[in-house]
Design an enzyme around this catalytic site. Structure first.
Site, PDB file in Angstrom:
ATOM      1  N   LYS A  53       0.828  -1.308   0.130  1.00 58.54           N
ATOM      2  CA  LYS A  53       0.053   0.077   0.203  1.00 58.54           C
ATOM      3  C   LYS A  53       0.755   1.344   0.005  1.00 58.54           C
ATOM      4  O   LYS A  53       0.437   2.288  -0.755  1.00 58.54           O
ATOM      5  CB  LYS A  53      -0.868  -0.173   1.354  1.00 58.54           C
ATOM      6  CG  LYS A  53      -2.162  -1.110   1.053  1.00 58.54           C
ATOM      7  CD  LYS A  53      -2.744  -1.312   2.213  1.00 58.54           C
ATOM      8  CE  LYS A  53      -3.707  -2.224   2.158  1.00 58.54           C
ATOM      9  NZ  LYS A  53      -4.409  -2.964   3.353  1.00 58.54           N
ATOM     10  N   GLN A  97      -4.752  -1.671   9.496  1.00 55.42           N
ATOM     11  CA  GLN A  97      -4.647  -2.715   8.940  1.00 55.42           C
ATOM     12  C   GLN A  97      -5.279  -3.999   9.936  1.00 55.42           C
ATOM     13  O   GLN A  97      -4.756  -3.796  11.211  1.00 55.42           O
ATOM     14  CB  GLN A  97      -3.034  -3.073   8.754  1.00 55.42           C
ATOM     15  CG  GLN A  97      -3.020  -4.372   8.026  1.00 55.42           C
ATOM     16  CD  GLN A  97      -3.682  -4.373   6.515  1.00 55.42           C
ATOM     17  OE1 GLN A  97      -3.378  -3.330   5.986  1.00 55.42           O
ATOM     18  NE2 GLN A  97      -4.054  -5.592   6.186  1.00 55.42           N
ATOM     19  N   ASP A 120     -10.983   3.177   3.835  1.00 58.37           N
ATOM     20  CA  ASP A 120     -11.024   1.721   3.820  1.00 58.37           C
ATOM     21  C   ASP A 120     -12.503   1.565   3.634  1.00 58.37           C
ATOM     22  O   ASP A 120     -12.985   0.323   3.228  1.00 58.37           O
ATOM     23  CB  ASP A 120     -10.782   1.085   5.267  1.00 58.37           C
ATOM     24  CG  ASP A 120      -9.672  -0.062   4.967  1.00 58.37           C
ATOM     25  OD1 ASP A 120      -9.404  -0.303   3.522  1.00 58.37           O
ATOM     26  OD2 ASP A 120      -9.070  -0.467   5.898  1.00 58.37           O
TER      27      ASP A 120
END
Ligand code: NAP
Length: 293
Positions: A53, A97, A120
């Protein structure tokens, strides 16, 4: 007839190219998109994801910070860390995460992320907006499925989509996206799960099958209608003696048998996976654009 591959790697690369132009336009107005990624602990798979990412963000010109925090961090310290990201005007997107170490309450901590920086798309406000058909951040993997279909001009509109899996991060949001009254959606959606007595009864009726179970090779050729479009979200590590690592990645679809029946199919890896990061970057750039009003 062999199915055509839905190439997520190439589609994601095209998306990153297009984002570079949007980042340049933002720079002309004095804004540089910023993405903050937090990894707690040292889970090897998560480490690979956050590194990817970070690299992809930097490639398109997004300023990216990866915070690697110790596994033993307290809930309070992690909450304070997230609050600092919420307040920082240079940060337009915040990602925590998953999975988190078991002593940390994932849902509670995710909810602390400002909905305005929820790139997200997992915040209840983002998911609520999606369900209500409003604009907002869409969860990256589910949205990536729609965008990948769009890249191949495969519209689920008016078709029967069968989704195998109902998780909050994959199955349910995909169902919500594809049932919206909008282009490249507007489908009749059936969602299957472990309470579905015979999955094949449903998948055999499907024009589009989306597999998101996390179970290797569950969907086999005999469960697929001739010409169906098959999207495999599953990523499973299975043992093999054919690779150095002793593992290989497979999806939830038995590629060998299903690719002989399907018209289009995603490979694993290289299908949905790369789309997830591309959509994360898209949400981050969009978030930065929103600061301009
Ligand atoms: P999850 O939370 O474990 O959910 C799995 C879902 O599949 C559940 O709803 C479960 O039903 C259902 N299910 C399991 N076995 C089934 C079966 N035999 N028949 C029908 N339904 C079945 O998993 P997830 O987080 O949604 O992830 C699913 C897969 O996608 C995993 O392999 C994951 O690694 C992958 N994934 C990939 C990406 C990407 O970027 N490509 C991103 C996220 C996830 P119940 O609800 O009844 O338990």
């Amino acid at each position: 007839m062999a199915a055509i591959l839905l190439d997520g790697k190439k589609t994601a690369a095209d998306i990153r190219e297009a984002l570079k132009d949007r980042v340049i336009k933002l720079a002309e107005k004095g804004v540089r998109p910023g993405l903050s990624v937090t990894l707690v602990g040292d889970d090897p798979a998560s480490n690979v994801y956050v590194t990817a990412k970070d690299a992809a963000a930097k490639e398109v010109g997004i300023q990216a910070w990866t915070h690697r925090l110790p596994a033993a961090i307290s809930e309070k310290d992690l909450a304070d860390h997230l609050e600092r990201q919420n307040r920082d005007p240079a940060i337009h997107g915040i990602l925590l995460q998953l999975p988190l170490p078991s002593h940390l309450p994932s849902e509670k901590l995710l909810n602390l992320i400002s909905a305005r920086k929820d790139v997200d798309g997992f915040h209840p406000i983002s998911l609520g907006n999606l369900m209500l058909g409003r604009t907002g951040f869409r969860p990256c993997t589910p949205w990536g499925v729609q965008v990948l279909l769009k890249a191949y001009n495969l519209s689920p509109e008016g078709k029967h989509v069968v989704i195998a899996g109902r998780s909050n991060i994959v199955g349910k949001p995909i169902a919500n996206i594809l049932m919206q009254k909008e282009p490249f959606a507007n489908a009749t959606v059936t969602v299957c799960h472990t309470g579905t007595p015979d999955l094949g009864v449903y998948t055999r009726q499907a024009d589009f099958i989306i597999a998101a179970m996390g179970k290797p090779g569950v969907i086999t050729g005999d469960m697929v209608k001739e010409g169906a479009v098959v999207v495999d979200v599953g990523v499973n590590r299975v043992k093999t003696d054919k690779t150095k690592s002793g593992f290989r990645l497979v999806g939830d679809v038995d590629f060998e048998s299903v690719s002989k029946k399907a018209s289009y199919i995603t490979p694993v890896p290289g299908g949905v996976g790369p789309m997830t990061i591309a959509m994360l970057l898209t949400n981050t750039v969009h978030s930065a654009e929103m600061t301009l009003g």
